[in-house]
Scaffold this motif. Structure first.
Motif, PDB file in Angstrom:
ATOM      1  N   GLU A 189       2.289   2.561  -8.061  1.00  0.00           N
ATOM      2  CA  GLU A 189       1.378   2.828  -6.960  1.00  0.00           C
ATOM      3  C   GLU A 189       1.568   1.816  -5.833  1.00  0.00           C
ATOM      4  N   LEU A 190       1.802   0.555  -6.189  1.00  0.00           N
ATOM      5  CA  LEU A 190       1.916  -0.509  -5.204  1.00  0.00           C
ATOM      6  C   LEU A 190       3.379  -0.775  -4.864  1.00  0.00           C
ATOM      7  N   ALA A 191       3.671  -0.823  -3.577  1.00  0.00           N
ATOM      8  CA  ALA A 191       5.026  -1.145  -3.152  1.00  0.00           C
ATOM      9  C   ALA A 191       5.378  -2.588  -3.477  1.00  0.00           C
ATOM     10  N   THR A 192       4.367  -3.452  -3.559  1.00  0.00           N
ATOM     11  CA  THR A 192       4.587  -4.868  -3.871  1.00  0.00           C
ATOM     12  C   THR A 192       4.492  -5.145  -5.372  1.00  0.00           C
ATOM     13  N   GLY A 193       4.347  -4.100  -6.191  1.00  0.00           N
ATOM     14  CA  GLY A 193       4.043  -4.305  -7.603  1.00  0.00           C
ATOM     15  C   GLY A 193       5.189  -4.787  -8.454  1.00  0.00           C
ATOM     16  N   GLY A 194       6.437  -4.632  -8.003  1.00  0.00           N
ATOM     17  CA  GLY A 194       7.570  -5.059  -8.817  1.00  0.00           C
ATOM     18  C   GLY A 194       7.574  -6.554  -9.091  1.00  0.00           C
ATOM     19  N   LEU A 195       8.144  -6.942 -10.203  1.00  0.00           N
ATOM     20  CA  LEU A 195       8.246  -8.343 -10.606  1.00  0.00           C
ATOM     21  C   LEU A 195       6.861  -8.995 -10.677  1.00  0.00           C
ATOM     22  N   GLY A 196       5.922  -8.257 -11.227  1.00  0.00           N
ATOM     23  CA  GLY A 196       4.586  -8.807 -11.399  1.00  0.00           C
ATOM     24  C   GLY A 196       3.820  -9.017 -10.112  1.00  0.00           C
ATOM     25  N   PHE A 206       6.858 -10.369  -1.318  1.00  0.00           N
ATOM     26  CA  PHE A 206       7.440 -11.420  -0.495  1.00  0.00           C
ATOM     27  C   PHE A 206       8.777 -11.000   0.112  1.00  0.00           C
ATOM     28  N   VAL A 207       9.355  -9.916  -0.385  1.00  0.00           N
ATOM     29  CA  VAL A 207      10.693  -9.519   0.062  1.00  0.00           C
ATOM     30  C   VAL A 207      10.655  -8.867   1.436  1.00  0.00           C
ATOM     31  N   ASP A 208       9.632  -8.019   1.693  1.00  0.00           N
ATOM     32  CA  ASP A 208       9.614  -7.307   2.971  1.00  0.00           C
ATOM     33  C   ASP A 208       8.179  -7.021   3.399  1.00  0.00           C
ATOM     34  N   LYS A 209       7.906  -7.191   4.684  1.00  0.00           N
ATOM     35  CA  LYS A 209       6.562  -7.016   5.218  1.00  0.00           C
ATOM     36  C   LYS A 209       6.090  -5.565   5.091  1.00  0.00           C
ATOM     37  N   SER A 210       7.006  -4.597   5.156  1.00  0.00           N
ATOM     38  CA  SER A 210       6.599  -3.192   5.071  1.00  0.00           C
ATOM     39  C   SER A 210       5.949  -2.877   3.731  1.00  0.00           C
ATOM     40  N   PHE A 211       6.342  -3.592   2.678  1.00  0.00           N
ATOM     41  CA  PHE A 211       5.724  -3.379   1.372  1.00  0.00           C
ATOM     42  C   PHE A 211       4.252  -3.808   1.409  1.00  0.00           C
ATOM     43  N   ARG A 212       3.990  -4.925   2.053  1.00  0.00           N
ATOM     44  CA  ARG A 212       2.610  -5.418   2.140  1.00  0.00           C
ATOM     45  C   ARG A 212       1.768  -4.521   3.049  1.00  0.00           C
ATOM     46  N   ASP A 213       2.368  -4.038   4.133  1.00  0.00           N
ATOM     47  CA  ASP A 213       1.648  -3.133   5.028  1.00  0.00           C
ATOM     48  C   ASP A 213       1.231  -1.869   4.290  1.00  0.00           C
ATOM     49  N   HIS A 214       2.136  -1.310   3.496  1.00  0.00           N
ATOM     50  CA  HIS A 214       1.833  -0.099   2.725  1.00  0.00           C
ATOM     51  C   HIS A 214       0.650  -0.324   1.794  1.00  0.00           C
ATOM     52  N   ASP A 215       0.676  -1.428   1.062  1.00  0.00           N
ATOM     53  CA  ASP A 215      -0.372  -1.674   0.073  1.00  0.00           C
ATOM     54  C   ASP A 215      -1.711  -1.992   0.730  1.00  0.00           C
ATOM     55  N   TYR A 216      -1.674  -2.621   1.900  1.00  0.00           N
ATOM     56  CA  TYR A 216      -2.916  -2.892   2.622  1.00  0.00           C
ATOM     57  C   TYR A 216      -3.586  -1.578   3.035  1.00  0.00           C
ATOM     58  N   LEU A 252      -3.037   1.342   1.680  1.00  0.00           N
ATOM     59  CA  LEU A 252      -3.425   2.042   0.454  1.00  0.00           C
ATOM     60  C   LEU A 252      -4.757   1.506  -0.061  1.00  0.00           C
ATOM     61  N   GLY A 253      -4.956   0.187   0.039  1.00  0.00           N
ATOM     62  CA  GLY A 253      -6.220  -0.408  -0.382  1.00  0.00           C
ATOM     63  C   GLY A 253      -7.384   0.093   0.456  1.00  0.00           C
ATOM     64  N   ARG A 254      -7.170   0.226   1.768  1.00  0.00           N
ATOM     65  CA  ARG A 254      -8.212   0.768   2.646  1.00  0.00           C
ATOM     66  C   ARG A 254      -8.564   2.194   2.232  1.00  0.00           C
ATOM     67  N   ARG A 255      -7.548   2.991   1.965  1.00  0.00           N
ATOM     68  CA  ARG A 255      -7.788   4.385   1.568  1.00  0.00           C
ATOM     69  C   ARG A 255      -8.523   4.451   0.230  1.00  0.00           C
ATOM     70  N   ASN A 256      -8.075   3.682  -0.737  1.00  0.00           N
ATOM     71  CA  ASN A 256      -8.698   3.714  -2.055  1.00  0.00           C
ATOM     72  C   ASN A 256     -10.156   3.273  -1.997  1.00  0.00           C
ATOM     73  N   CYS A 257     -10.456   2.249  -1.204  1.00  0.00           N
ATOM     74  CA  CYS A 257     -11.846   1.803  -1.051  1.00  0.00           C
ATOM     75  C   CYS A 257     -12.691   2.899  -0.403  1.00  0.00           C
ATOM     76  N   GLN A 258     -12.141   3.552   0.614  1.00  0.00           N
ATOM     77  CA  GLN A 258     -12.870   4.629   1.282  1.00  0.00           C
ATOM     78  C   GLN A 258     -13.154   5.772   0.321  1.00  0.00           C
ATOM     79  N   ARG A 259     -12.133   6.213  -0.411  1.00  0.00           N
ATOM     80  CA  ARG A 259     -12.309   7.314  -1.367  1.00  0.00           C
ATOM     81  C   ARG A 259     -13.287   6.931  -2.464  1.00  0.00           C
ATOM     82  N   PHE A 260     -13.226   5.685  -2.906  1.00  0.00           N
ATOM     83  CA  PHE A 260     -14.111   5.230  -3.977  1.00  0.00           C
ATOM     84  C   PHE A 260     -15.572   5.276  -3.517  1.00  0.00           C
TER      85      PHE A 260
END
Length: 278
Positions: A117-124, A129-139, A141-149
């Motif tokens: 589910e998380l783009a940043t989830g690999g390697l625990g 830390f590898v790419d900013k786009s991964f963090r942007d995606h998860d941020y 996604l977190g906004r969406r999940n909080c809204q849906r919840f």
């Protein structure tokens, strides 16, 4: 140390909201579950040791897997998965989810990475830390999940005493949530405990496309990672053995060259497995 004392919380809620009493308390657990396990519970060991390819056989490899198992066990309490008491809705969990009715959003193939589910989830979780786009995606996604919840899950029946004296206005009828298990029951409607009263806050936050980075960019980042790891290793050698000169210097380079390559290869493997490289 217990980071999630759910048993204690359940006991306290049980004392405050006993049988026959109106429920006023609830627990909310927020867990990222960053890296889905690749362990197959149905896997059977090959009776021929010579045929066991890819099996962790050396002592360091076994210890590494054991350490990851311990870390995984400490990340959540098995009580999270226990059935809730009948009639009880005092326990909630918020976790990442990319489920969406919108087609074409991409994502890793189920056969590649199970339930990623998380783009940043690999390697625990360190892949962020590898790419900013991964963090942007998860941020996002977190906004969406909080809204849906807040809109769909953190709810109580519309006739609950909690909502005494308040009902959604004419322009807030979308706050009602119908129970899919009881579509014909007019009483099986729910209202959010923390309603998003502003219509703009209820506008659905979309799931963003699964992010990836180009091979050219990854080569540049890989060189930087290798350089930083080698520099850290050399600094460690200096601190341990004194001045970084002569044989000590060459020994540091030789000593850390292999671990540095192994680390960058592991990141490369994680990105490929999660389809974050073309």
């Amino acid at each position: 140390m217990n980071n999630e004392p759910l048993g204690l919380i359940d006991d306290l809620i049980g004392q405050a909201d006993g049988p026959g009493r109106t429920q006023h308390y609830a627990s909310l657990t927020i867990d990222p579950f960053p890296d889905p396990s690749a362990w197959d519970p149905q896997r059977q060991p090959d009776p021929d040791p010579e045929a066991q390819t890819g099996v962790y056989q050396t002592v360091p490899q076994v210890l590494g897997r054991l350490l990851r198992s311990w870390i995984g066990q400490c990340r959540f309490d098995p009580g999270l998965l226990a059935p809730k008491p009948a009639g009880s809705i005092h326990r909630f969990m918020l976790k990442p989810s990319r489920k969406s009715s919108r087609p074409g959003i991409g994502g890793p193939s189920p056969g590649k990475v199970k339930a990623a589910e998380l783009a940043t989830g690999g390697l625990g979780g360190f892949l962020g830390f590898v790419d900013k786009s991964f963090r942007d995606h998860d941020y996002q996604l977190g906004r969406r999940n909080c809204q849906r919840f807040l809109m769909k899950q953190f709810v109580r029946r519309h006739n609950d005493p909690l909502f005494a004296g308040w009902k959604p206005g004419p322009n807030q009828q979308d706050l009602y949530v119908n129970d899919p298990k009881e579509p014909g029951d007019p009483n099986a409607r729910y209202l959010p405990i923390l309603p998003l009263l502003n219509a703009s806050l209820r506008a659905e936050i979309p799931v963003h496309s699964w992010p990836s980075m180009s091979m050219e960019k990854w080569r540049r980042v890989r060189k930087r990672i290798a350089k930083r790891l080698a520099k850290a290793g050399q600094r460690l050698m200096v601190e341990e053995f004194g001045s970084f000169k002569g044989a000590v210097g060459w020994g540091a380079v030789a000593t850390f060259a292999r671990p540095v390559k192994r680390a960058t290869d592991r990141i490369d493997e994680a990105l490929t497995d999660r389809e974050q490289l073309p």
